[in-house]
Design a protein around this motif. Structure first.
Motif, PDB file in Angstrom:
ATOM      1  N   ASP A  55      -0.259  -3.638 -13.448  1.00  6.39           N
ATOM      2  CA  ASP A  55       0.834  -4.104 -12.598  1.00  6.39           C
ATOM      3  C   ASP A  55       0.594  -3.842 -11.115  1.00  6.39           C
ATOM      4  N   GLY A  56      -0.578  -3.325 -10.772  1.00 12.67           N
ATOM      5  CA  GLY A  56      -0.896  -3.043  -9.382  1.00 12.67           C
ATOM      6  C   GLY A  56      -0.613  -1.614  -8.971  1.00 12.67           C
ATOM      7  N   TYR A  57       0.153  -0.883  -9.791  1.00 10.49           N
ATOM      8  CA  TYR A  57       0.403   0.539  -9.582  1.00 10.49           C
ATOM      9  C   TYR A  57      -0.457   1.348 -10.544  1.00 10.49           C
ATOM     10  N   GLU A  58      -0.786   2.558 -10.162  1.00  8.59           N
ATOM     11  CA  GLU A  58      -1.472   3.450 -11.081  1.00  8.59           C
ATOM     12  C   GLU A  58      -0.458   4.130 -11.992  1.00  8.59           C
ATOM     13  N   GLU A  59      -0.908   4.500 -13.171  1.00  5.99           N
ATOM     14  CA  GLU A  59      -0.120   5.271 -14.110  1.00  5.99           C
ATOM     15  C   GLU A  59      -0.861   6.561 -14.459  1.00  5.99           C
ATOM     16  N   LEU A  60      -0.107   7.531 -14.940  1.00  4.03           N
ATOM     17  CA  LEU A  60      -0.682   8.775 -15.438  1.00  4.03           C
ATOM     18  C   LEU A  60      -0.814   8.655 -16.950  1.00  4.03           C
ATOM     19  N   TYR A  61      -2.070   8.659 -17.417  1.00  3.24           N
ATOM     20  CA  TYR A  61      -2.333   8.637 -18.857  1.00  3.24           C
ATOM     21  C   TYR A  61      -2.604  10.083 -19.263  1.00  3.24           C
TER      22      TYR A  61
ATOM     23  N   ALA B 273       0.835  -1.196   0.000  1.00  5.04           N
ATOM     24  CA  ALA B 273       0.000   0.000   0.000  1.00  5.04           C
ATOM     25  C   ALA B 273       0.874   1.253   0.000  1.00  5.04           C
ATOM     26  N   GLU B 274       1.984   1.208   0.723  1.00  4.68           N
ATOM     27  CA  GLU B 274       2.889   2.356   0.777  1.00  4.68           C
ATOM     28  C   GLU B 274       3.522   2.619  -0.581  1.00  4.68           C
ATOM     29  N   GLU B 275       3.912   1.562  -1.285  1.00  5.43           N
ATOM     30  CA  GLU B 275       4.507   1.718  -2.612  1.00  5.43           C
ATOM     31  C   GLU B 275       3.500   2.295  -3.598  1.00  5.43           C
ATOM     32  N   VAL B 276       2.266   1.825  -3.502  1.00  8.18           N
ATOM     33  CA  VAL B 276       1.207   2.329  -4.379  1.00  8.18           C
ATOM     34  C   VAL B 276       0.968   3.811  -4.117  1.00  8.18           C
ATOM     35  N   GLN B 277       0.941   4.183  -2.840  1.00 11.00           N
ATOM     36  CA  GLN B 277       0.698   5.580  -2.487  1.00 11.00           C
ATOM     37  C   GLN B 277       1.847   6.480  -2.931  1.00 11.00           C
ATOM     38  N   THR B 278       3.074   5.997  -2.810  1.00 12.48           N
ATOM     39  CA  THR B 278       4.233   6.770  -3.250  1.00 12.48           C
ATOM     40  C   THR B 278       4.166   7.027  -4.749  1.00 12.48           C
ATOM     41  N   ALA B 279       3.805   5.998  -5.492  1.00 13.88           N
ATOM     42  CA  ALA B 279       3.698   6.140  -6.944  1.00 13.88           C
ATOM     43  C   ALA B 279       2.595   7.128  -7.310  1.00 13.88           C
ATOM     44  N   ARG B 280       1.454   7.026  -6.639  1.00 16.88           N
ATOM     45  CA  ARG B 280       0.347   7.935  -6.949  1.00 16.88           C
ATOM     46  C   ARG B 280       0.724   9.384  -6.647  1.00 16.88           C
TER      47      ARG B 280
ATOM     48  N   VAL C  57       0.392  14.207 -28.497  1.00 12.04           N
ATOM     49  CA  VAL C  57       1.063  13.019 -27.985  1.00 12.04           C
ATOM     50  C   VAL C  57       0.310  12.475 -26.780  1.00 12.04           C
ATOM     51  N   ALA C  58       0.366  11.171 -26.619  1.00 11.96           N
ATOM     52  CA  ALA C  58      -0.163  10.498 -25.431  1.00 11.96           C
ATOM     53  C   ALA C  58       0.996   9.836 -24.709  1.00 11.96           C
ATOM     54  N   LEU C  59       1.054  10.028 -23.402  1.00 10.81           N
ATOM     55  CA  LEU C  59       2.076   9.409 -22.574  1.00 10.81           C
ATOM     56  C   LEU C  59       1.418   8.531 -21.523  1.00 10.81           C
ATOM     57  N   ILE C  60       1.994   7.361 -21.286  1.00 13.78           N
ATOM     58  CA  ILE C  60       1.639   6.542 -20.134  1.00 13.78           C
ATOM     59  C   ILE C  60       2.844   6.593 -19.206  1.00 13.78           C
ATOM     60  N   LEU C  61       2.668   7.255 -18.064  1.00 14.77           N
ATOM     61  CA  LEU C  61       3.786   7.543 -17.160  1.00 14.77           C
ATOM     62  C   LEU C  61       3.672   6.745 -15.873  1.00 14.77           C
ATOM     63  N   ASP C  62       4.774   6.165 -15.466  1.00 14.75           N
ATOM     64  CA  ASP C  62       4.868   5.380 -14.240  1.00 14.75           C
ATOM     65  C   ASP C  62       5.540   6.219 -13.157  1.00 14.75           C
ATOM     66  N   GLY C  63       5.119   6.042 -11.909  1.00 14.89           N
ATOM     67  CA  GLY C  63       5.690   6.816 -10.818  1.00 14.89           C
ATOM     68  C   GLY C  63       6.273   5.966  -9.711  1.00 14.89           C
ATOM     69  N   GLN C  64       6.626   4.728 -10.005  1.00 12.85           N
ATOM     70  CA  GLN C  64       7.155   3.834  -8.970  1.00 12.85           C
ATOM     71  C   GLN C  64       8.455   4.368  -8.377  1.00 12.85           C
ATOM     72  N   GLY C  65       8.575   4.216  -7.055  1.00 12.65           N
ATOM     73  CA  GLY C  65       9.786   4.645  -6.377  1.00 12.65           C
ATOM     74  C   GLY C  65       9.984   6.137  -6.352  1.00 12.65           C
TER      75      GLY C  65
ATOM     76  N   ILE D 174      -5.632   9.100 -13.952  1.00 11.76           N
ATOM     77  CA  ILE D 174      -4.710   8.299 -13.150  1.00 11.76           C
ATOM     78  C   ILE D 174      -5.389   6.975 -12.849  1.00 11.76           C
ATOM     79  N   ALA D 175      -4.827   5.893 -13.337  1.00 13.21           N
ATOM     80  CA  ALA D 175      -5.420   4.560 -13.190  1.00 13.21           C
ATOM     81  C   ALA D 175      -4.348   3.515 -13.463  1.00 13.21           C
ATOM     82  N   ASP D 176      -4.628   2.277 -13.089  1.00 14.91           N
ATOM     83  CA  ASP D 176      -3.687   1.189 -13.352  1.00 14.91           C
ATOM     84  C   ASP D 176      -3.841   0.760 -14.806  1.00 14.91           C
ATOM     85  N   VAL D 177      -3.150   1.428 -15.698  1.00 11.63           N
ATOM     86  CA  VAL D 177      -3.292   1.194 -17.127  1.00 11.63           C
ATOM     87  C   VAL D 177      -2.723  -0.152 -17.545  1.00 11.63           C
TER      88      VAL D 177
END
Length: 274
Positions: A103-109, A54-61, A121-129, A97-100
């Motif tokens: 992988d269990g993390y949300e991404e920014l579409y 849950a902490e990793e998911v929140q950090t990414a969001r 342009v369309a970007l799918i952005l990951d925020g892990q770590g 913002i959704a898990d595109v």
């Protein structure tokens, strides 16, 4: 430009299905005041390789929310200036913002609109770590599938395909946490063009179905040769439909609307206030 291209700017369409085949590395997969609402469904039924805490998911969001806030207040996104390159006053953005990728993390579409087509342009952005990284960068006419595949329609159709729209097919790769290119697809409508750009006649012998059109799928190598002709072996319509069914499958459709917006007025107001 056809209506479906504009519709692609407003929604990420997800079809519950199954994808196959090996992908080749994608050259494009690299790397908000108040963020409201996320998508109405989950993109992928695939189980994450490593289930995040849950902490990793929140950090990414939070990383994604901070990115939206930065874009809203400065009109730019550090590390993505070459992609999000419209001058302040010309750009507008839609996002969700959704898990595109499932992988269990949300991404920014994120979609950059405004200005001219080459800047869209369309970007799918990951925020892990806590780090922002692009999983995919493409023209914003995306259709994503529950199996991890994304179809990206071309920005233009200036070739021999007629009403068929060329596209690039990507598949999510869990190991690299990015979208890998599987194939590039085009067609030749012999009812409109008797010869290709190299002077070759339409391959009527391949058109066994009598549809008047043949298809080209480049899973490896180039889609076009140096002479401008389509490089892969042509496919009859029936064979092409089988190929599409092999990765697309069938199922219910889920739509992710890009209801959150950052428009030009927002950017100008924020900068004026600063």
């Amino acid at each position: 430009m056809r209506k479906s291209m504009l519709a692609g700017l407003l929604a990420l369409t997800l079809v519950l299905s199954g994808c196959g085949g090996k992908g080749e590395p994608s050259a494009s997969g690299s790397g908000s005041g108040n963020v409201s609402g996320s998508a109405s469904g989950s993109v992928s039924s695939q189980e994450p390789v490593n289930v995040p805490t849950a902490e990793e998911v929140q950090t990414a969001r939070k990383t994604l929310e901070d990115a939206v806030e930065t874009l809203r207040t400065t009109g730019t996104l550090p590390g993505f200036e070459e992609v999000l390159n419209l001058p302040l006053g010309e750009a507008s953005y839609r996002y969700d913002i959704a898990d595109v990728d499932g992988d269990g993390y949300e991404e920014l579409y994120l979609v950059q609109d405004g200005g001219y087509m080459a800047a869209m342009v369309a970007l799918i952005l990951d925020g892990q770590g806590g780090k922002l990284r692009a999983e995919l960068s493409e023209f914003p006419t995306l259709t994503a599938y529950d199996n991890g595949c994304i179809r990206a329609d071309a920005s233009h159709n200036h070739g021999l395909a007629g009403d068929f729209w060329p596209y690039v097919l990507y598949r999510y790769d869990a190991e690299s946490d990015s979208y890998q290119r599987i194939a590039r697809v085009d067609a030749w409508d012999g009812r409109l063009y008797a010869q290709d750009y190299a002077g070759n006649p339409f391959p009527k012998d391949v058109d066994v179905s009598g549809a008047g059109i043949v298809y080209y799928v480049a899973e490896n190598g180039d889609l076009y040769g140096q002479d401008g002709a389509l490089a892969p072996a042509p496919m009859d319509q029936a064979d092409f439909e089988k190929w599409e069914a092999s990765w697309q499958g069938s199922g219910a459709v889920v739509e992710f609307s890009l209801e959150n917006e950052i428009v030009t007025d927002d950017l100008l107001a924020e900068n004026a206030a600063g």
